[in-house]
Design an enzyme around this catalytic site. Structure first.
Site, PDB file in Angstrom:
ATOM      1  N   GLY A 124      11.212  -7.348   0.666  1.00  0.00           N
ATOM      2  CA  GLY A 124      10.543  -8.460   0.784  1.00  0.00           C
ATOM      3  C   GLY A 124       9.332  -8.547   1.913  1.00  0.00           C
ATOM      4  CG  HIS A 135      -1.273  -0.401  -6.182  1.00  0.00           C
ATOM      5  ND1 HIS A 135      -0.029   0.531  -6.673  1.00  0.00           N
ATOM      6  CD2 HIS A 135      -1.500   1.344  -5.989  1.00  0.00           C
ATOM      7  CE1 HIS A 135       0.001   1.285  -6.866  1.00  0.00           C
ATOM      8  NE2 HIS A 135      -0.991   2.185  -6.092  1.00  0.00           N
TER       9      HIS A 135
HETATM   10  C1  GRF Z   1       4.736  -2.489  -0.768  1.00  0.00           C
HETATM   11  O1  GRF Z   1       4.688  -1.494  -0.190  1.00  0.00           O
HETATM   12  C2  GRF Z   1       3.448  -2.852  -1.917  1.00  0.00           C
HETATM   13  O2  GRF Z   1       2.146  -2.386  -1.560  1.00  0.00           O
HETATM   14  C3  GRF Z   1       4.659  -2.234  -2.868  1.00  0.00           C
HETATM   15  O3  GRF Z   1       5.673  -1.818  -2.567  1.00  0.00           O
HETATM   16  C4  GRF Z   1       6.308  -2.694  -0.986  1.00  0.00           C
HETATM   17  C5  GRF Z   1       6.888  -3.605  -0.705  1.00  0.00           C
HETATM   18  O4  GRF Z   1       7.548  -4.039   0.046  1.00  0.00           O
HETATM   19  N1  GRF Z   1       4.047  -2.566  -4.102  1.00  0.00           N
HETATM   20  P1  GRF Z   1       7.542  -5.477   0.647  1.00  0.00           P
HETATM   21  O5  GRF Z   1       9.114  -5.819  -0.095  1.00  0.00           O
HETATM   22  O6  GRF Z   1       6.979  -6.101   0.978  1.00  0.00           O
HETATM   23  O7  GRF Z   1       8.563  -5.462   2.000  1.00  0.00           O
END
Ligand code: GRF
Length: 210
Positions: free
Chosen positions: A15, A112
């Site tokens: 998160g 992404h």
């Molecule tokens: C990020 O790298 C996002 O691009 C991908 O999942 C990851 C999530 O990271 N879809 P976080 O949970 O927000 O730290």
């Protein structure tokens, strides 16, 4: 014109993007509140963080539901009851079906970790390294019924270094993700419409910065 009034954040893991968004809401940079954080994993770190910040949280483990549709029906109910009209996918690691997507047309935003349309799907950073690209980055986009293929809101570029590992590249991209997501949501919050593949903002670029 779509003018969002409340955000629902869906996440599956740590998160960090949610935390960046929440901090920007607190500072007034994103002028719409986070009304709910929903996870498909009860033990997601992001859920704990959100709860500590006083944001209403909902754990809806997809494994507890008889079908994908039943899970998504509950997700939709939670988002709507929270009063949210923009769904933010911040590391939500379960693909949403066309059924869910059509409930929120042009109102689901994903981040992404690659420059789409290159390297959609999982392990985007690893795909980029294996391909030998010299730049990568992140893409904030609206979600349509195809995977990682909706209209692009904003992109940030990151150089790929010769000695990069998946971890080192991912961490530099993640730093850009936090900024890109905040900027994208600040701009979308001012109102937007979609023309073909273009996201057209109501506010000129300069007025959303700061
Ligand atoms: C990020 O790298 C996002 O691009 C991908 O999942 C990851 C999530 O990271 N879809 P976080 O949970 O927000 O730290």
């Amino acid at each position: 014109m779509i003018r969002p009034t409340g955000l629902a954040v869906l996440l599956s893991g740590r998160g960090s993007n949610f935390r960046a968004i929440h901090a920007a809401v607190q500072k007034g940079r994103i002028p719409v509140p986070v009304l709910a954080v929903v996870s498909n994993r009860a033990d997601a770190e992001g859920l704990e963080r959100a709860s500590a910040l006083g944001v209403p949280v909902f754990a809806l483990d997809d494994r507890d539901f008889p079908s994908r549709k039943a899970h998504e029906q509950e997700l939709i109910r939670v988002v709507q009851e929270a009063g949210a009209d923009l769904v933010i996918l911040a590391g939500y690691m379960r693909r949403l079906s066309p059924y869910f997507v059509t409930q929120f047309p042009s109102r689901i935003v994903n981040i992404h970790p690659s420059l789409l349309p290159s390297f959609p799907g999982v392990k985007a950073q690893e795909q980029a390294l294996k391909h030998g690209v010299k730049i990568s980055g992140c893409t904030v986009h609206l979600v349509n019924e195809q995977l990682d293929a909706g209209p692009i809101v904003l992109q940030r570029v990151v150089d790929v270094r010769d000695d990069d590992s998946v971890e080192s590249l991912s961490s530099r991209i993640l730093a850009q993700e936090h900024e890109a997501f905040v900027e994208a949501l600040a701009r979308l919050s001012g109102g937007y419409r979609v023309e073909g593949r273009q996201v057209v903002f109501a506010m000129p670029e300069s007025s959303s910065l700061g």
